[in-house]
Design a protein around this motif. Structure first.
Motif: not given
Length: 367
Positions: A12-29
């Motif tokens: 859950x915490x790692x997925x939250x981190x991933x979504x926060x990064x994607x919102x700042x950097x859209x190409x993030x997988x």
């Protein structure tokens, strides 16, 4: 703390981190980032290994341009509330440790470690920089010791502790702690308890390899400022438990001869694992005195040998002919930090660093 933090590094915490990064950097997988991290052997990894795996995958999935990657992390951090602080975000400083040690990245990395520590802590990440560039990095730490933010001032002390738990050991400072002392001097009257705790812990680390040096620092510092006095007392805790006469004297516990301990006895000659050992005693002072009361338990280890652990009972002032009685309960319940074994144990009463009696008792297997 390591077990609690370890468990907070989860899907859950790692997925939250991933979504926060994607919102700042859209190409993030984001989905690939999460699945790669959670792939085996995630469940067997301990705290630092989980932190490192996240940081490594930040390096894998963020842009390879270091400055651009830091910019994305900066944007992610702006999404957290003001004054947010959570040690689980230490994978951001760990990213700096992994990817920012090249000479051309020095200024970027120092700025990033400073920015990231208020929301987590860069105490682990600064240590490779100290090892590789001691003089330059300790000048940076000295600058941070004068910073207006308490988290950054704490980093100045915590990051150079010789024996920081779970951190890379600083063998250079175990051998010669003198480069640390100016930072501790700068912070010895700090108004922040958060900072003062770090200074005390740093002193305590130093005391384990340089007891005479810390005793001299205690002598120089004690009695001039209430914040500094607190640091001295907590920074000398290992020396106090070892009965260091110089430190006991500095803190007012030098008089052992005029304090009498009587009636030291056990409620029972044996205790089962899971139960409490109960002992009692009373003390009397011939003249006014400061008193530090401790006891030592000689535990039987798995190999059958015994090892002593010191516990504090009280610190008090007694008037002439003053008397005080004590009954102490000591748990023999197993815990995550200690497992008990059957055999002959001992309890020793200690008054102002001086042993006043030892009683053997049997620890029995749990009923």
């Amino acid at each position: 703390m390591p077990e609690l933090l370890k468990n907070r590094y989860n899907y859950a915490s790692i997925r939250e981190l991933a979504l926060r990064i994607k919102s700042a950097y859209h190409p993030f997988r984001a989905e690939d980032f999460v699945s790669d991290i959670m792939d085996a052997p995630w469940e067997t990894l301990e705290l630092k290994a989980r932190m490192r795996k996240i940081a490594l995958h930040l390096g894998k999935y963020l842009p390879s341009d270091y400055e651009q990657a830091l910019g994305i992390i900066d944007q992610v951090l702006t999404g957290y509330p003001a004054n947010f602080n959570d040690f689980t975000l230490m994978y951001f400083p760990d990213f700096v440790e992994l990817y920012g040690q090249h000479e051309c990245h020095w200024e970027l990395s120092m700025s990033a470690l400073e920015r990231y520590t208020p929301s987590s802590s860069s105490e682990f990440a600064v240590r490779p920089f100290i090892i590789k560039h001691e003089k330059r990095m300790m000048q940076q730490m000295a600058d941070w010791a004068r910073h207006g933010n308490e988290h950054i001032r704490r980093l100045a002390s915590e990051g150079c502790r010789p024996l920081l738990p779970w951190g890379q050991a600083l063998a250079c400072f175990k051998k010669d702690p003198s480069p640390i002392l100016g930072i501790l001097e700068q912070l010895k009257t700090d108004p922040s308890l958060y900072v003062r705790k770090s200074v005390a812990n740093n002193l305590n680390d130093i005391s384990k390899t340089h007891p005479d040096l810390v005793a001299q620092i205690a002598k120089n510092w004690y009695g001039r400022n209430e914040h500094t006095d607190w640091i001295v007392k907590h920074g000398c805790r290992t020396l106090l438990k070892k009965g260091n006469r110089a430190v006991l004297g500095i803190l007012g516990f030098s008089d052992a001869g005029s304090i009498h301990a009587d009636g030291f006895s056990l409620a029972a000659a044996s205790v089962s694992i899971g139960e409490n050992l109960v002992f009692s005693f009373h003390i009397t002072a011939e003249k006014q005195a400061r008193v530090r009361l401790e006891y030592g338990i000689d535990y039987v280890k798995a190999n059958g040998k015994r090892n002593r652990k010191i516990f504090q009972i009280s610190e008090l002032s007694l008037k002439a002919n003053g008397k005080k009685s004590y009954t102490k309960n000591h748990s023999f319940a197993d815990a995550s930090t200690r497992k008990h074994y059957p055999g002959t144990h001992a309890v020793t009463l200690i008054v102002n660093g001086t042993e006043r009696g030892t009683l053997d008792f049997q620890v029995l297997a749990a009923q």
